[in-house]
Design a protein around this motif. Sequence first.
Motif, mmCIF file in Angstrom:
data_model
loop_
_atom_site.group_PDB
_atom_site.id
_atom_site.type_symbol
_atom_site.label_atom_id
_atom_site.label_comp_id
_atom_site.label_asym_id
_atom_site.label_seq_id
_atom_site.Cartn_x
_atom_site.Cartn_y
_atom_site.Cartn_z
ATOM 1 N N GLU A 40 0.876 -1.125 -0.213
ATOM 2 C CA GLU A 40 -0.101 -0.101 0.361
ATOM 3 C C GLU A 40 0.940 0.969 0.304
ATOM 4 O OE1 GLU A 40 -2.681 -3.021 0.949
ATOM 5 O OE2 GLU A 40 -0.952 -2.844 1.146
ATOM 6 N N ALA A 75 -5.421 3.233 1.322
ATOM 7 C CA ALA A 75 -4.747 1.996 1.059
ATOM 8 C C ALA A 75 -3.984 2.888 2.608
ATOM 9 C CB ALA A 75 -3.493 3.407 0.156
ATOM 10 N N ARG A 78 -5.421 0.860 4.999
ATOM 11 C CA ARG A 78 -5.082 -0.645 5.097
ATOM 12 C C ARG A 78 -3.909 -1.011 5.335
ATOM 13 N NH1 ARG A 78 -7.485 0.112 -0.103
ATOM 14 N NH2 ARG A 78 -5.553 0.594 -1.175
ATOM 15 N N TYR A 79 -3.252 0.274 5.274
ATOM 16 C CA TYR A 79 -1.553 -0.051 6.070
ATOM 17 C C TYR A 79 -1.520 -0.085 7.211
ATOM 18 C CZ TYR A 79 2.725 2.363 8.316
ATOM 19 O OH TYR A 79 3.051 2.949 8.910
#
Length: 107
Positions: A40, A75, A78-79
Motif C-alpha cells: 500500500e 491505502a 489498509r496499511y
Amino acid sequence: MKALDKKLVHVVNFTLKPGLSAEDRRRFEAGVSSLHTIDEIAIFNVGKPAPVDDGPTIDKNYDYCLLCIFENIEAHDRYQVHPVHLQFIEQCNQYWEKVVAFDSETI
C-alpha cells in the motif's frame, strides 16, 4: 509524483527510550525498515535527523522519522491494519518513549 496528484502523506517521528543498547536500536531499525514491504505504500523513507544547521524552525527532538506516501486514504487505512505494521508495533513499541504522527492530504 506530480504536485496536483492527491496523495496521503504519513510522517511519524519516533523518540526512543534513553539508554537503549546498540542491539535494541538495530532491532528497532530492522522493524521500522520492514514496513517498506507493505504494498500500500507508494513512497517509503526512514531516517534520522539530518545534520543541517539549527534554526528557529528546525526540530531535531526525535531519533527516527518515517515517511510513507499513499495513493489515497483507503491505502493508508489498509496499511494501518496490515500484519507487517501490527507486528512492527507489537515487537518494537518497547523501544520508543514517544511517537508523533502527522497525516496530511496533498492539496
